[in-house]
Design an enzyme around this catalytic site. Structure first.
Site, short mmCIF file in Angstrom:
data_model
loop_
_atom_site.label_atom_id
_atom_site.label_comp_id
_atom_site.label_asym_id
_atom_site.label_seq_id
_atom_site.Cartn_x
_atom_site.Cartn_y
_atom_site.Cartn_z
N GLU A 102 4.33 -6.51 1.87
CA GLU A 102 3.98 -6.89 0.49
C GLU A 102 3.89 -5.66 -0.42
OE1 GLU A 102 0.14 -8.65 1.02
OE2 GLU A 102 0.88 -10.36 2.14
N PRO A 103 4.98 -4.93 -0.59
CA PRO A 103 4.88 -3.72 -1.43
C PRO A 103 4.89 -4.06 -2.92
CG PRO A 103 7.13 -4.00 -0.65
CD PRO A 103 6.35 -5.15 -0.09
N GLY A 104 4.05 -3.38 -3.67
CA GLY A 104 4.04 -3.55 -5.11
C GLY A 104 4.37 -2.25 -5.80
N GLY A 142 0.77 -1.24 0.00
CA GLY A 142 0.00 0.00 0.00
C GLY A 142 0.80 1.28 0.00
N CYS A 160 -12.11 3.21 -29.42
CA CYS A 160 -13.42 3.84 -29.65
C CYS A 160 -14.23 3.96 -28.36
CB CYS A 160 -14.18 3.04 -30.69
SG CYS A 160 -13.17 2.84 -32.15
N GLU A 161 -13.74 4.72 -27.42
CA GLU A 161 -14.43 4.96 -26.15
C GLU A 161 -14.04 6.36 -25.70
OE1 GLU A 161 -15.77 2.60 -23.66
OE2 GLU A 161 -15.30 0.70 -24.62
N TYR A 217 0.94 -1.64 -12.12
CA TYR A 217 -0.47 -1.69 -12.51
C TYR A 217 -0.68 -1.06 -13.88
CZ TYR A 217 -0.68 -2.84 -7.60
OH TYR A 217 -0.46 -3.43 -6.39
N ARG A 219 -5.39 2.88 -15.98
CA ARG A 219 -5.56 3.59 -14.70
C ARG A 219 -6.31 4.93 -14.84
NH1 ARG A 219 -2.12 5.20 -11.65
NH2 ARG A 219 -3.08 4.42 -9.73
N TYR A 241 -9.66 4.63 -12.67
CA TYR A 241 -9.64 5.28 -11.34
C TYR A 241 -9.54 6.79 -11.43
CZ TYR A 241 -7.49 0.64 -10.52
OH TYR A 241 -7.18 -0.68 -10.51
N1 LLP Z 1 -0.98 -7.19 -0.83
C1 LLP Z 1 -2.26 -7.40 -1.19
C2 LLP Z 1 -3.03 -8.44 -0.50
C3 LLP Z 1 -2.86 -6.61 -2.19
O1 LLP Z 1 -4.13 -6.81 -2.52
C4 LLP Z 1 -2.09 -5.60 -2.83
C5 LLP Z 1 -2.67 -4.77 -3.89
C6 LLP Z 1 -0.73 -5.45 -2.44
C7 LLP Z 1 -0.22 -6.25 -1.43
C8 LLP Z 1 0.16 -4.44 -3.06
O2 LLP Z 1 -0.29 -3.16 -2.87
P1 LLP Z 1 0.62 -1.91 -3.29
O3 LLP Z 1 1.85 -1.93 -2.45
O4 LLP Z 1 0.95 -2.07 -4.71
O5 LLP Z 1 -0.25 -0.75 -3.03
N2 LLP Z 1 -4.73 -1.49 -9.78
C9 LLP Z 1 -4.72 -0.49 -8.72
C10 LLP Z 1 -4.07 -1.04 -7.46
C11 LLP Z 1 -4.70 -2.31 -6.95
C12 LLP Z 1 -4.00 -2.86 -5.73
C13 LLP Z 1 -4.50 -4.22 -5.41
N3 LLP Z 1 -3.86 -4.85 -4.30
C14 LLP Z 1 -4.05 0.76 -9.24
O6 LLP Z 1 -3.64 0.79 -10.40
O7 LLP Z 1 -3.95 1.76 -8.53
#
Ligand code: LLP
Length: 414
Positions: A273-275, A239, A342-343, A370, A312, A316
């Protein structure tokens, strides 16, 4: 040094001019910086250095094998949400014992595969999932390590579509129900209760929601300990927010201190769990201006990337910076930057002041997370190529799709 930086006005990815990458590999093109991935990952490693921890990169943010490979080489663990992501992590050399498995809908096949390879932990999201996992593990004669994803009912103060820690979201088990599920799990022979898990949302730029969530989690950890259920890890999810426009990215040292302080003397390993924080700033999307047009009072830059490449903004209302990769002489004007789909929702940015002309290459910034992973073939558009810049070299890490492959598995009626 910033990994994407300007020299004499020209945008570089490390030591590569983005205009050259666009020339060599074509557009639309995703460009990733290896060094950016490494330094973002390292900021978690540094901040958590003094506490037992495991960084499990959230594969969903960017699952290109080269991205996973770069992180696996640093010793990263991985947070997966499907059997597909499990296969990717293993193909990229990730270690099974550093994989945690999240998600509300794990199938029998997915649970079985993950048990077979021996992952680190299943993040259980419902009692029904616990029952299913226990049944499969028992039949296989193995013990499944689990944590329970608790929904702490806190407002992550982010976009509603990416908030996950509120009661009304589908994720996790409520604070009220969690103790009973822990007790049940503790009594199952094929289950080894190891941890507690939570993930409250994405793109969080304030520490407060983390503080609130941690306070609730820790009180539950203590309550369970009193009942004789001792946990050995706390998975705080991901997050951590980044800068797209003018947000201040979450301070990872401050975030880590907040987690470590909340844990205090308790013997809990931290899993994170950073993404987005790792992959987001490490990528850009390069796209070429096909046409400039004017409708009524509005100027449009029609580019060759579209909502199928980067959804995105459409999904969003996300704002991402759009910049020409070379300084130009065209007059500055306000444009909606739109794709060929076409949107009306097919836009990458609206009301952007840009000095551009037909043929220019633009970079959509912070497009490492993402972005490609959410791309589709809508309008039978082949998905973009992906390139990784590493040191002084640029490697193609995913070929541009060829259009014939998009319908190769379809057939005409006999
Ligand atoms: N752990 C779990 C269980 C999750 O569901 C997620 C993201 C993460 C970790 C990683 O979160 P992060 O560190 O990336 O914030 N598609 C959306 C974001 C969806 C996130 C879903 N879950 C966007 O483009 O903003």
């Amino acid at each position: 040094m910033e990994h994407f930086n300007r020299r004499n006005g020209t945008l570089f990815a490390q030591s590569y001019a983005c205009s050259r990458l666009a020339e060599d590999f074509g557009t639309p093109l995703f460009v990733y910086s290896r060094e950016a991935l490494e330094s973002a990952w390292q900021s978690f490693a540094d901040a958590l250095e003094k506490h037992p921890h495991l960084i499990c990169y959230a594969v969903k943010a960017n699952s290109n094998l080269a991205v996973l490979d770069v992180l696996a080489r640093l010793g990263s663990g991985f947070d997966i949400v499907s059997g597909g992501e499990l296969k990717r992590v293993l193909a990229a050399g990730g270690e099974p014992e550093k994989i945690v498995f999240s998600g509300v809908g794990k199938s029998r096949a997915e649970l079985t595969e993950a048990l077979e390879v021996g992952i680190r932990c299943f993040n259980i999201e419902s009692e029904a999932e616990l029952d299913r996992l226990a049944e499969i593990a028992e039949a296989m004669g193995v013990v499944a390590p689990i944590s329970i994803r608790v929904n702490p009912d806190v407002d992550a103060q982010t976009h509603p579509y990416i908030s996950t820690g509120l009661k009304e979201n589908k994720f996790g088990i409520s604070m009220e129900d969690a103790p009973a599920v822990y007790k049940k799990a503790d009594g199952l022979d094929a289950i080894d209760v190891q941890g507690m898990d939570c993930h409250i949302g994405s793109q969080l730029t304030s520490i407060n929601p983390y503080k609130d969530a941690l306070q609730r989690l820790i009180s539950l950890v203590d309550a369970l300990a009193k009942e004789g259920i001792e946990l050995s890890h706390l998975d705080v999810g991901g997050g951590q927010g980044i800068c797209y426009e003018d947000e201040t990215p979450l301070d990872i040292a401050e975030w880590a201190k907040c987690v470590i302080d909340a844990i205090g003397e308790r013997k809990l390993e931290i899993i994170v769990e950073p993404g987005r924080y790792i992959a987001g700033p490490a990528g850009v999307l390069l796209t070429r201006v096909e046409y400039i047009k004017r409708n009524g009072d509005k100027n449009f830059a029609v580019v060759d990337a579209a909502m199928n490449d980067l959804i995105r903004p459409a999904l969003y209302s996300a704002w991402q910076s759009i910049e020409p990769v070379e300084p130009g002489n065209a007059p500055e004007q306000e444009y909606d930057v739109v794709g060929p789909i076409c949107e009306s929702s097919d836009f990458l940015g609206k009301n952007r002041t840009l000095a551009i002309e037909q043929g220019d290459v633009l970079a959509v910034m912070s497009a490492g997370a993402y972005s490609f992973v959410m791309s589709s073939n809508y309008n039978t558009r082949a998905r973009a190529a992906e390139v990784m810049v590493s040191g002084d070299d640029a490697y193609i890490v995913r070929e541009r799709e060829d259009v014939e492959s998009l319908f190769a598995s379809e057939s005409l009626l006999p």
